[in-house]
Design a protein around this motif. Structure first.
Motif, PDB file in Angstrom:
ATOM      1  N   ILE A  11       0.808  -1.070  -0.046  1.00 10.72           N
ATOM      2  CA  ILE A  11      -0.075  -0.002  -0.006  1.00 10.72           C
ATOM      3  C   ILE A  11       0.953   1.385  -0.005  1.00 10.72           C
ATOM      4  CG2 ILE A  11      -1.911   1.323   1.421  1.00 10.72           C
ATOM      5  CD1 ILE A  11      -2.764  -1.424   2.566  1.00 10.72           C
ATOM      6  N   ILE A  12       0.705   2.125  -0.890  1.00  9.52           N
ATOM      7  CA  ILE A  12       1.677   3.233  -1.053  1.00  9.52           C
ATOM      8  C   ILE A  12       0.755   4.390  -1.413  1.00  9.52           C
ATOM      9  CG2 ILE A  12       3.502   4.090  -2.787  1.00  9.52           C
ATOM     10  CD1 ILE A  12       4.142   1.237  -3.592  1.00  9.52           C
ATOM     11  N   LEU A  13       1.210   5.670  -0.630  1.00 11.24           N
ATOM     12  CA  LEU A  13       0.665   6.922  -1.031  1.00 11.24           C
ATOM     13  C   LEU A  13       1.904   7.789  -1.389  1.00 11.24           C
ATOM     14  CD1 LEU A  13      -1.293   5.691   1.364  1.00 11.24           C
ATOM     15  CD2 LEU A  13      -1.619   7.934   1.999  1.00 11.24           C
ATOM     16  N   LEU A  14       1.600   8.487  -2.735  1.00 11.49           N
ATOM     17  CA  LEU A  14       2.770   9.274  -3.295  1.00 11.49           C
ATOM     18  C   LEU A  14       1.829  10.791  -3.359  1.00 11.49           C
ATOM     19  CD1 LEU A  14       3.862   6.854  -6.208  1.00 11.49           C
ATOM     20  CD2 LEU A  14       4.862   7.352  -3.824  1.00 11.49           C
ATOM     21  N   ASP A  15       2.838  11.792  -3.382  1.00 11.11           N
ATOM     22  CA  ASP A  15       2.545  13.018  -3.682  1.00 11.11           C
ATOM     23  C   ASP A  15       2.197  13.189  -5.210  1.00 11.11           C
ATOM     24  OD1 ASP A  15       4.792  13.911  -4.786  1.00 11.11           O
ATOM     25  OD2 ASP A  15       5.381  14.971  -3.052  1.00 11.11           O
ATOM     26  N   PRO A  16       1.659  14.303  -5.675  1.00 13.12           N
ATOM     27  CA  PRO A  16       1.360  14.415  -7.023  1.00 13.12           C
ATOM     28  C   PRO A  16       2.714  14.507  -7.776  1.00 13.12           C
ATOM     29  CG  PRO A  16       0.255  16.258  -5.877  1.00 13.12           C
ATOM     30  CD  PRO A  16       1.185  15.495  -4.746  1.00 13.12           C
ATOM     31  N   LEU A  60       2.648  -7.731 -10.627  1.00 11.18           N
ATOM     32  CA  LEU A  60       1.913  -7.546  -9.506  1.00 11.18           C
ATOM     33  C   LEU A  60       0.706  -6.681 -10.057  1.00 11.18           C
ATOM     34  CD1 LEU A  60       4.224  -6.027  -6.726  1.00 11.18           C
ATOM     35  CD2 LEU A  60       2.924  -8.171  -6.720  1.00 11.18           C
ATOM     36  N   ILE A  61      -0.337  -6.948  -9.639  1.00 13.52           N
ATOM     37  CA  ILE A  61      -1.515  -5.984 -10.291  1.00 13.52           C
ATOM     38  C   ILE A  61      -1.679  -4.681  -9.196  1.00 13.52           C
ATOM     39  CG2 ILE A  61      -4.152  -5.710 -10.244  1.00 13.52           C
ATOM     40  CD1 ILE A  61      -4.160  -8.851 -10.798  1.00 13.52           C
ATOM     41  N   THR A  62      -1.555  -3.459  -9.800  1.00 15.16           N
ATOM     42  CA  THR A  62      -1.762  -2.535  -8.891  1.00 15.16           C
ATOM     43  C   THR A  62      -2.985  -1.730  -9.220  1.00 15.16           C
ATOM     44  OG1 THR A  62       0.740  -2.398  -8.455  1.00 15.16           O
ATOM     45  CG2 THR A  62      -0.595  -0.244  -8.281  1.00 15.16           C
ATOM     46  N   VAL A  63      -3.829  -1.172  -8.254  1.00 14.06           N
ATOM     47  CA  VAL A  63      -5.020  -0.505  -8.467  1.00 14.06           C
ATOM     48  C   VAL A  63      -4.626   1.034  -7.864  1.00 14.06           C
ATOM     49  CG1 VAL A  63      -6.746  -2.394  -8.799  1.00 14.06           C
ATOM     50  CG2 VAL A  63      -6.202  -1.351  -6.411  1.00 14.06           C
ATOM     51  N   THR A  64      -5.232   1.802  -8.315  1.00 13.13           N
ATOM     52  CA  THR A  64      -4.880   3.225  -7.786  1.00 13.13           C
ATOM     53  C   THR A  64      -6.250   4.144  -7.908  1.00 13.13           C
ATOM     54  OG1 THR A  64      -3.618   5.162  -8.041  1.00 13.13           O
ATOM     55  CG2 THR A  64      -4.244   4.131 -10.040  1.00 13.13           C
ATOM     56  N   LYS A  65      -6.140   5.057  -7.012  1.00 16.01           N
ATOM     57  CA  LYS A  65      -7.183   6.241  -6.903  1.00 16.01           C
ATOM     58  C   LYS A  65      -6.301   7.662  -6.765  1.00 16.01           C
ATOM     59  CE  LYS A  65     -11.536   7.167  -4.850  1.00 16.01           C
ATOM     60  NZ  LYS A  65     -12.064   6.688  -6.082  1.00 16.01           N
ATOM     61  N   THR A  66      -6.726   8.413  -7.593  1.00 10.84           N
ATOM     62  CA  THR A  66      -6.012   9.846  -7.722  1.00 10.84           C
ATOM     63  C   THR A  66      -6.870  10.824  -7.174  1.00 10.84           C
ATOM     64  OG1 THR A  66      -4.661   9.061  -9.756  1.00 10.84           O
ATOM     65  CG2 THR A  66      -4.841  11.612  -9.334  1.00 10.84           C
ATOM     66  N   LEU A  67      -6.313  11.521  -6.179  1.00 11.72           N
ATOM     67  CA  LEU A  67      -6.652  12.726  -5.452  1.00 11.72           C
ATOM     68  C   LEU A  67      -5.952  13.857  -5.890  1.00 11.72           C
ATOM     69  CD1 LEU A  67      -7.467  10.726  -2.367  1.00 11.72           C
ATOM     70  CD2 LEU A  67      -9.224  11.291  -3.811  1.00 11.72           C
ATOM     71  N   PRO A  68      -6.571  15.135  -5.619  1.00 12.72           N
ATOM     72  CA  PRO A  68      -5.672  16.337  -5.912  1.00 12.72           C
ATOM     73  C   PRO A  68      -4.250  16.361  -5.374  1.00 12.72           C
ATOM     74  CG  PRO A  68      -7.896  16.920  -5.504  1.00 12.72           C
ATOM     75  CD  PRO A  68      -7.853  15.844  -5.174  1.00 12.72           C
ATOM     76  N   GLU A  69      -3.998  15.721  -4.036  1.00 16.17           N
ATOM     77  CA  GLU A  69      -2.987  16.120  -3.242  1.00 16.17           C
ATOM     78  C   GLU A  69      -2.282  14.910  -3.375  1.00 16.17           C
ATOM     79  OE1 GLU A  69      -1.966  18.998  -1.427  1.00 16.17           O
ATOM     80  OE2 GLU A  69      -3.316  20.049  -2.393  1.00 16.17           O
ATOM     81  N   PHE A  70      -2.651  13.687  -3.515  1.00 16.19           N
ATOM     82  CA  PHE A  70      -1.889  12.439  -3.376  1.00 16.19           C
ATOM     83  C   PHE A  70      -2.435  11.485  -4.077  1.00 16.19           C
ATOM     84  CE2 PHE A  70      -4.982  12.371  -0.095  1.00 16.19           C
ATOM     85  CZ  PHE A  70      -5.393  10.725   0.043  1.00 16.19           C
ATOM     86  N   ARG A  71      -2.012  10.215  -4.303  1.00 16.21           N
ATOM     87  CA  ARG A  71      -2.484   9.078  -5.099  1.00 16.21           C
ATOM     88  C   ARG A  71      -2.324   7.919  -4.081  1.00 16.21           C
ATOM     89  NH1 ARG A  71       0.034   8.870 -11.032  1.00 16.21           N
ATOM     90  NH2 ARG A  71      -0.323  11.093 -11.494  1.00 16.21           N
ATOM     91  N   ILE A  72      -3.192   6.923  -4.070  1.00 14.78           N
ATOM     92  CA  ILE A  72      -3.301   5.841  -3.154  1.00 14.78           C
ATOM     93  C   ILE A  72      -2.970   4.529  -4.147  1.00 14.78           C
ATOM     94  CG2 ILE A  72      -4.498   4.461  -1.606  1.00 14.78           C
ATOM     95  CD1 ILE A  72      -6.248   6.560  -1.178  1.00 14.78           C
ATOM     96  N   PHE A  73      -2.082   3.670  -3.968  1.00 10.41           N
ATOM     97  CA  PHE A  73      -1.615   2.349  -4.784  1.00 10.41           C
ATOM     98  C   PHE A  73      -1.963   1.302  -3.871  1.00 10.41           C
ATOM     99  CE2 PHE A  73       0.463   5.982  -6.702  1.00 10.41           C
ATOM    100  CZ  PHE A  73       0.434   5.740  -8.043  1.00 10.41           C
ATOM    101  N   VAL A  74      -2.819   0.427  -4.290  1.00  6.92           N
ATOM    102  CA  VAL A  74      -2.750  -1.047  -3.657  1.00  6.92           C
ATOM    103  C   VAL A  74      -2.431  -1.931  -4.566  1.00  6.92           C
ATOM    104  CG1 VAL A  74      -4.204  -2.663  -2.383  1.00  6.92           C
ATOM    105  CG2 VAL A  74      -4.466  -0.197  -2.083  1.00  6.92           C
ATOM    106  N   SER A  75      -1.295  -2.929  -4.064  1.00  6.91           N
ATOM    107  CA  SER A  75      -0.780  -4.081  -5.111  1.00  6.91           C
ATOM    108  C   SER A  75      -1.215  -5.404  -4.570  1.00  6.91           C
ATOM    109  CB  SER A  75       0.626  -3.672  -5.312  1.00  6.91           C
ATOM    110  OG  SER A  75       1.135  -2.425  -5.930  1.00  6.91           O
ATOM    111  N   GLY A  76      -1.244  -6.438  -5.369  1.00 10.84           N
ATOM    112  CA  GLY A  76      -1.426  -7.759  -5.163  1.00 10.84           C
ATOM    113  C   GLY A  76      -0.658  -8.441  -6.099  1.00 10.84           C
ATOM    114  N   LYS A  77      -0.442  -9.928  -5.727  1.00 12.92           N
ATOM    115  CA  LYS A  77      -0.003 -10.617  -6.747  1.00 12.92           C
ATOM    116  C   LYS A  77      -0.865 -10.668  -8.034  1.00 12.92           C
ATOM    117  CE  LYS A  77       2.486 -13.330  -3.247  1.00 12.92           C
ATOM    118  NZ  LYS A  77       2.103 -14.282  -2.401  1.00 12.92           N
ATOM    119  N   GLU A  78      -0.175 -11.279  -9.258  1.00 14.01           N
ATOM    120  CA  GLU A  78      -0.794 -11.158 -10.236  1.00 14.01           C
ATOM    121  C   GLU A  78      -2.211 -12.183 -10.529  1.00 14.01           C
ATOM    122  OE1 GLU A  78       1.447 -12.308 -13.758  1.00 14.01           O
ATOM    123  OE2 GLU A  78       2.384 -13.745 -12.698  1.00 14.01           O
ATOM    124  N   ASP A  79      -2.251 -13.190  -9.571  1.00 16.34           N
ATOM    125  CA  ASP A  79      -3.536 -14.030  -9.624  1.00 16.34           C
ATOM    126  C   ASP A  79      -4.385 -13.408  -8.348  1.00 16.34           C
ATOM    127  OD1 ASP A  79      -1.965 -14.689  -7.234  1.00 16.34           O
ATOM    128  OD2 ASP A  79      -2.090 -16.706  -7.733  1.00 16.34           O
TER     129      ASP A  79
END
Length: 156
Positions: A11-16, A60-79
């Protein structure tokens, strides 16, 4: 019959700009800080395009949600089921929305990073998904860390 737990690998949070706000890696796929940062940069770059919310990177499958001030990423194994990963992502987002009431300024998030870490720990522990109900997550996190929330969030 084999029992399989739903898991996430990070689980990763990154700035813009793609800088790390918070990252939690639950397996040893990326053992060094350099490997983690390389993965973070690659998923950030691949999801820059508007409308991209799921990618396959480094098996890895990674899903993301982009917000104005940051992004949230959640990754899991490809299966892993990507809908489960989206559920984890949405639980984290909804929990933060309930607590911060859409005040997603980076400064407020940084002031309350310890509470955000508690929130993530209530959703996922050691990569195992524990809870996907944002109301329950909020209540548990508030019980564990209410004194840690900044005054600016509590007053509003």
């Amino acid at each position: 019959m084999s029992l399989s737990l739903q898991t996430v690998t990070s689980i990763i949070l990154l700035d813009p700009k793609g800088n790390r706000i918070y990252a939690k890696f639950y397996d040893d796929r990326f053992q060094t800080q350099k490997e983690q940062k390389t993965f973070e940069k690659s998923i950030f770059e691949k999801t820059k395009t508007k409308g991209v919310d799921v990618i396959l990177q480094d098996n890895l499958i990674t899903v993301t949600k982009t917000l104005p001030e940051f992004r949230i990423f959640v990754s899991g194994k490809e299966d892993e089921n990507e809908m489960i990963l989206f559920s984890v992502l949405n639980t984290i987002y909804e929990t933060l929305l309930l607590v911060f009431k859409a005040q997603f300024q980076l400064s407020i998030l940084m002031e309350n990073l310890d509470f955000i870490m508690l929130t993530i720990d209530e959703v996922v522990d050691r990569g195992i998904i524990l809870e996907l109900d944002s109301e329950i997550v909020v209540n548990r996190a508030l019980i564990r860390g209410e004194e840690q929330l900044s005054e600016s969030v509590i007053r509003k």
